[in-house]
Design an enzyme around this catalytic site. Structure first.
Site, mmCIF file in Angstrom:
data_model
loop_
_atom_site.group_PDB
_atom_site.id
_atom_site.type_symbol
_atom_site.label_atom_id
_atom_site.label_comp_id
_atom_site.label_asym_id
_atom_site.label_seq_id
_atom_site.Cartn_x
_atom_site.Cartn_y
_atom_site.Cartn_z
ATOM 1 N N LYS A 49 0.837 -1.209 0.000
ATOM 2 C CA LYS A 49 0.000 0.000 0.000
ATOM 3 C C LYS A 49 0.868 1.254 0.000
ATOM 4 O O LYS A 49 0.588 2.217 -0.718
ATOM 5 C CB LYS A 49 -0.943 -0.021 1.212
ATOM 6 C CG LYS A 49 -2.073 -1.023 1.043
ATOM 7 C CD LYS A 49 -2.833 -1.335 2.316
ATOM 8 C CE LYS A 49 -3.829 -2.467 2.027
ATOM 9 N NZ LYS A 49 -4.517 -2.986 3.194
ATOM 10 N N GLN A 93 -5.066 -1.941 9.299
ATOM 11 C CA GLN A 93 -4.811 -3.230 8.652
ATOM 12 C C GLN A 93 -5.394 -4.359 9.502
ATOM 13 O O GLN A 93 -5.138 -4.437 10.709
ATOM 14 C CB GLN A 93 -3.301 -3.416 8.442
ATOM 15 C CG GLN A 93 -2.934 -4.660 7.673
ATOM 16 C CD GLN A 93 -3.449 -4.654 6.225
ATOM 17 O OE1 GLN A 93 -3.531 -3.620 5.584
ATOM 18 N NE2 GLN A 93 -3.804 -5.811 5.723
ATOM 19 N N ASP A 116 -11.747 2.396 3.823
ATOM 20 C CA ASP A 116 -11.947 0.951 3.687
ATOM 21 C C ASP A 116 -13.446 0.619 3.647
ATOM 22 O O ASP A 116 -13.812 -0.513 3.359
ATOM 23 C CB ASP A 116 -11.328 0.254 4.909
ATOM 24 C CG ASP A 116 -10.243 -0.728 4.540
ATOM 25 O OD1 ASP A 116 -10.045 -0.984 3.341
ATOM 26 O OD2 ASP A 116 -9.596 -1.245 5.469
HETATM 27 N N1 GUN Z 1 -6.647 -7.256 5.400
HETATM 28 C C1 GUN Z 1 -6.852 -7.968 4.259
HETATM 29 N N2 GUN Z 1 -7.545 -7.226 3.374
HETATM 30 C C2 GUN Z 1 -7.778 -6.031 3.944
HETATM 31 C C3 GUN Z 1 -8.455 -4.842 3.512
HETATM 32 O O1 GUN Z 1 -8.998 -4.741 2.398
HETATM 33 N N3 GUN Z 1 -8.492 -3.832 4.410
HETATM 34 C C4 GUN Z 1 -7.931 -3.935 5.657
HETATM 35 N N4 GUN Z 1 -8.025 -2.886 6.472
HETATM 36 N N5 GUN Z 1 -7.292 -5.013 6.065
HETATM 37 C C5 GUN Z 1 -7.221 -6.047 5.235
#
Ligand code: GUN
Length: 279
Positions: A49, A93, A116
């Site tokens: 990211k 995350q 998100d």
């Molecule tokens: N862990 C795996 N996929 C994601 C996601 O799309 N967002 C977040 N915050 N954590 C994740």
């Protein structure tokens, strides 16, 4: 022979478009990423990211927290970021350590910064067709499906997995696109009975190479959301690509399929959060 659909190629184009916008408007866009503990998979996602943010000119600020951080401490950090006028989006995350209630933590993110799309309000807005942030993986899947020369209306879409991150929201988006949607999950009996009927098959269960040729319909469109680490260190999806490729019309690979699109949608959601804030 089916076609392998590289999300990474669509993602590159969408990132280039976003970069151009950000440079042209001299936008100062910032995403805060909160990483708790040192789970290697989470760390690798966060690094991905950060890299993608740098690629398009978004500033990523990562807050790495100790594995033993308390729920209250985490909420205090989020509150600080909510009130920080330099921060456009906040991403926690997942998964979080077991002693932390993820729902409570996510709920403390400001709705306007929840890029998100996981807060109760943003999830509700999705179901009420109100402006919201849609979770990034389902958005990425829809972008891939919209890229293909297929119509979703009237098709039978089968979604395997009902998570808040993928299965539940992608089902909603497909329904909104006028597909007939069947949701399958760990309690579904005779899963293959359903997957074999799918014109569009979305698999998000986290079981390596779980779907094979006998489980898919001829000329299906298969979207593989699984990311599984094999014993040899390589990644594989929930679908056995080699097994189904001859039978399906399109399939996304793992890696280079849905993953790069998820991150790209995060970048676009963060940009959208910035735009809304500036309006
Ligand atoms: N862990 C795996 N996929 C994601 C996601 O799309 N967002 C977040 N915050 N954590 C994740």
């Amino acid at each position: 022979m089916g076609e392998i659909v590289y999300g990474s190629v669509i993602a590159d184009k969408m990132r280039a478009d976003l970069r151009e916008k950000i440079i042209k408007n001299k936008d100062q866009v910032t995403l805060a990423v909160i990483l708790v503990g040192n789970d290697p998979a989470s760390l690798s996602y966060v690094r991905g990211k950060e890299k993608a943010c740098a690629q398009v000119g978004i500033q990523a600020k990562t807050y790495t927290c100790d594995q033993n951080i308390t729920e209250r401490e985490l909420q205090a950090l989020i509150k600080k970021l909510n009130n920080d006028s330099d921060i456009d989006g906040i991403l926690v995350q997942l998964p979080l350590p077991k002693h932390i209630n993820s729902t409570k933590v996510i709920q403390s993110i400001s709705v306007a910064k929840d890029v998100d799309g996981l807060t109760v309000e943003n999830v509700g807005r999705l179901y009420c067709k109100e402006p919201t942030f849609v979770p990034c993986t389902p958005l990425g899947i829809m972008a891939i499906l919209n890229f293909l020369p297929i119509k979703l209306a009237g098709k039978h879409a089968v979604v395997v997995g009902r998570s808040e991150l993928v299965g539940a929201p992608i089902s909603r988006l497909l329904l909104e696109a006028n597909a007939t949607v069947t949701m399958c999950h760990s309690y579904t009996k005779d899963l293959s009975f359903y997957t074999k009927q799918a014109d569009i098959l979305i698999v998000a269960v986290g079981k390596p190479q779980f779907i094979n040729a006998q489980d898919v319909k001829k000329d299906a469109v298969v979207i593989d959301v699984g990311v599984n680490r094999q014993a040899n260190g390589k990644l594989c999806g929930d679908v056995n690509l080699a097994s189904v490729l001859d039978k399906v019309a399109y399939i996304t690979p793992v890696p280079k399929g849905v993953g790069p699109m998820t991150i790209t949608m995060l970048l676009w959601n963060t940009y959208e959060a910035h735009q809304r804030r500036m309006r």
